[in-house]
Design a protein around this motif. Structure first.
Motif, PDB file in Angstrom:
ATOM      1  N   GLY A  36       0.803   5.884   9.305  1.00 42.03           N
ATOM      2  CA  GLY A  36       0.604   7.664   9.356  1.00 42.03           C
ATOM      3  C   GLY A  36      -0.809   7.710  10.249  1.00 42.03           C
ATOM      4  N   SER A  37      -0.883   9.252  10.295  1.00 41.20           N
ATOM      5  CA  SER A  37      -1.515   9.801  11.733  1.00 41.20           C
ATOM      6  C   SER A  37      -3.507   8.856  10.932  1.00 41.20           C
TER       7      SER A  37
ATOM      8  N   ASP B  58       1.458   3.906  -1.710  1.00 40.42           N
ATOM      9  CA  ASP B  58       0.470   5.547  -1.030  1.00 40.42           C
ATOM     10  C   ASP B  58      -0.290   5.994  -0.597  1.00 40.42           C
ATOM     11  N   ILE B  59      -0.762   4.438   0.557  1.00 39.14           N
ATOM     12  CA  ILE B  59      -1.351   5.064   1.784  1.00 39.14           C
ATOM     13  C   ILE B  59      -0.830   5.997   2.711  1.00 39.14           C
ATOM     14  N   ASP B  60       0.123   4.890   2.602  1.00 34.98           N
ATOM     15  CA  ASP B  60       1.446   5.395   3.853  1.00 34.98           C
ATOM     16  C   ASP B  60       0.625   4.521   5.617  1.00 34.98           C
ATOM     17  N   LEU B  61       0.644   3.257   5.749  1.00 33.64           N
ATOM     18  CA  LEU B  61      -0.386   2.790   5.942  1.00 33.64           C
ATOM     19  C   LEU B  61      -0.125   2.812   8.053  1.00 33.64           C
TER      20      LEU B  61
ATOM     21  N   TRP C 173       0.753  -1.351   0.091  1.00 38.11           N
ATOM     22  CA  TRP C 173      -0.027   0.026   0.051  1.00 38.11           C
ATOM     23  C   TRP C 173       0.770   1.084  -0.228  1.00 38.11           C
TER      24      TRP C 173
END
Lengths: 221, 218
Positions: B162-163, B157-160, B155
């Protein structure tokens, strides 16, 4: 997404909504449902996430193209698109994290039953299997290996207590009815039933609500 | 005997849940409980030996009772051990998700003599000089990081990690707490020097906020 969106979805003119809007709605619904239901729900199988990934990529490319432009007008559009993209990404991220959290909590439960196992997406399945193996290894190297052999299992059911923890399917959820239907619920003292109308919001046990949600006459809110 | 030590482990686990940092691994206790299980198992074997596999509980109820208690204690000890390790593993996973370098942090925590995980000072490890993780746990963390990285890789593009706060604004005010050097953004390079303040895109600096270099101003 607000009530209007949901009402529009049950509208006969639903098909006139373009596919990308529908995907966003599907994602939002999946996200809401996943976050409020006690157990893991089915992974969307109709390629929803492939399309979503594709779209996110497109938007990122678009943003990169537009960044070079110094026109104030494009700049404004750029901010709008970026904000929208951040929100879209948040939805996906939060959805995936909610699923991972559930899988981590009851890994063996989801892995040991083929019916439930089918709810996981292939990457999630790989992750869960590997994670369980890691945990087992960790237990083994920490203390289990010096246990007598009959006690080394992690899935004993001795004494009628299964070692595999399962999610509590009797916790309460809120559902909104999408059509007139009869709602039946089990209570602690006696069971109750009522005639529900379209748009009613009901709180009931997930084990009772599940069949309504599965048949599509209700959705989790 | 009979589960006293296991109980202590569970109390440790319970305590860990409410602490902001990870207390040191109870090597001694774990070893003692494991030893207890082995002893109990030996007792059971000794008790059963004279019967040569033809033990009938109805004929010798006292022995049957002893066996039952021994068996139950063994199982209970196992559960206690599992619970203890699981609690700690969960905690470690949480840290991995947040993007800390756990192994590094654990070492640092001991050196600093204060809670490395934002814990109040002075609550750190009692037996200075050693890490609060057991070697097995360090291994586990390393492998879990790899696993998480592999899953995240699908994933990109999502940066799992992340905030998980819903994004409100694209741009935020941040104050620099530690020198972080120069970062590249879409709007050019910014040099982050201590005590300066910037108005930047949230996505660009999320990592740095998580790592404690920047502070978000509301």
């Amino acid at each position: 997404m607000d009530i209007d969106d949901i009402l529009r979805e049950v509208d006969p003119t639903f098909d006139s909504i373009p596919e990308d809007t529908r995907d966003l709605q599907a994602l939002t619904r999946a996200w809401v449902a996943e976050r409020s239901s006690p157990e893991l729900l089915d992974w969307p199988i109709d390629g929803l996430f492939e399309r979503i990934n594709e779209r996110i990529k497109q938007q990122i490319e678009k943003i990169e193209e537009m960044t070079g432009d110094m026109d104030p007008k494009t700049n404004f559009a750029l901010i709008v698109i970026q904000t929208e993209l951040e929100r879209y990404k948040y939805l996906v991220r939060s959805y995936l994290r909610a699923r991972i959290a559930k899988i981590d909590k009851h890994t063996l439960h989801y892995l040991s039953n083929p019916v439930i196992r089918a709810r996981l997406s292939p990457p999630e399945l790989a992750y869960a299997t590997r994670h369980q193996a890691l945990l087992h290894n960790h237990y083994l190297s920490s203390f289990l290996s010096s246990f007598p052999a009959p006690l080394q299992n992690l899935n004993d059911t001795a004494g009628n207590i299964s070692m595999i923890d399962a999610p509590d399917l009797d916790t309460a959820v809120f559902i909104r009815l999408l059509g007139d239907t009869r709602v039946e619920g089990r209570g602690t003292d006696e069971d109750g039933a009522m005639d529900g109308k379209n748009g009613d919001i009901v709180i009931l046990r997930w084990s009772d609500a599940k069949k309504l949600v599965d048949t599509g006459v209700a959705e989790i809110v | 005997m009979y589960g006293d030590l296991g109980n202590k482990l569970v109390q440790h686990a319970k305590r860990t849940q409410n602490l902001s940092h990870l207390p040191p691994y109870q090597t001694e206790l774990v070893r003692a409980v494991t030893r207890e299980v082995r002893d109990l198992d030996k007792d059971v074997a000794d008790l059963l030996e004279p019967f040569q596999g033809s033990f009938n509980p109805a004929n010798d109820q006292a022995t049957a009772c002893t066996l039952l208690v021994n068996h139950l204690s063994m199982r209970r000890n196992k559960r206690c051990l599992l619970a203890y390790h699981r609690t700690r593993a969960d905690r470690l996973e949480e840290l991995v998700w947040k993007g800390y370098d756990v192994v590094d942090l654990a070492g640092q925590q001991v050196r600093d003599g204060q809670g490395g995980f934002n814990g109040p000072p002075g609550m750190a490890t009692g037996n200075g000089g050693t890490s609060s993780l057991s070697p097995q746990e360090e291994d586990y963390v390393r492998q879990y990081s790899d696993l998480l990285a592999a899953y995240k890789g699908q994933w990109t593009d999502i940066d799992l990690t992340g905030s998980l706060e819903p994004p409100r604004d694209l741009f935020i005010d941040v104050r620099v707490l530690k020198d972080a050097g120069e970062i590249q953004t879409e709007y050019g390079a910014i040099t982050l020097t201590k005590n300066s303040q910037f108005y930047v895109r949230q996505g660009d600096v999320e990592r740095l906020i998580a790592q404690g270099y920047l502070q978000k101003l509301s």
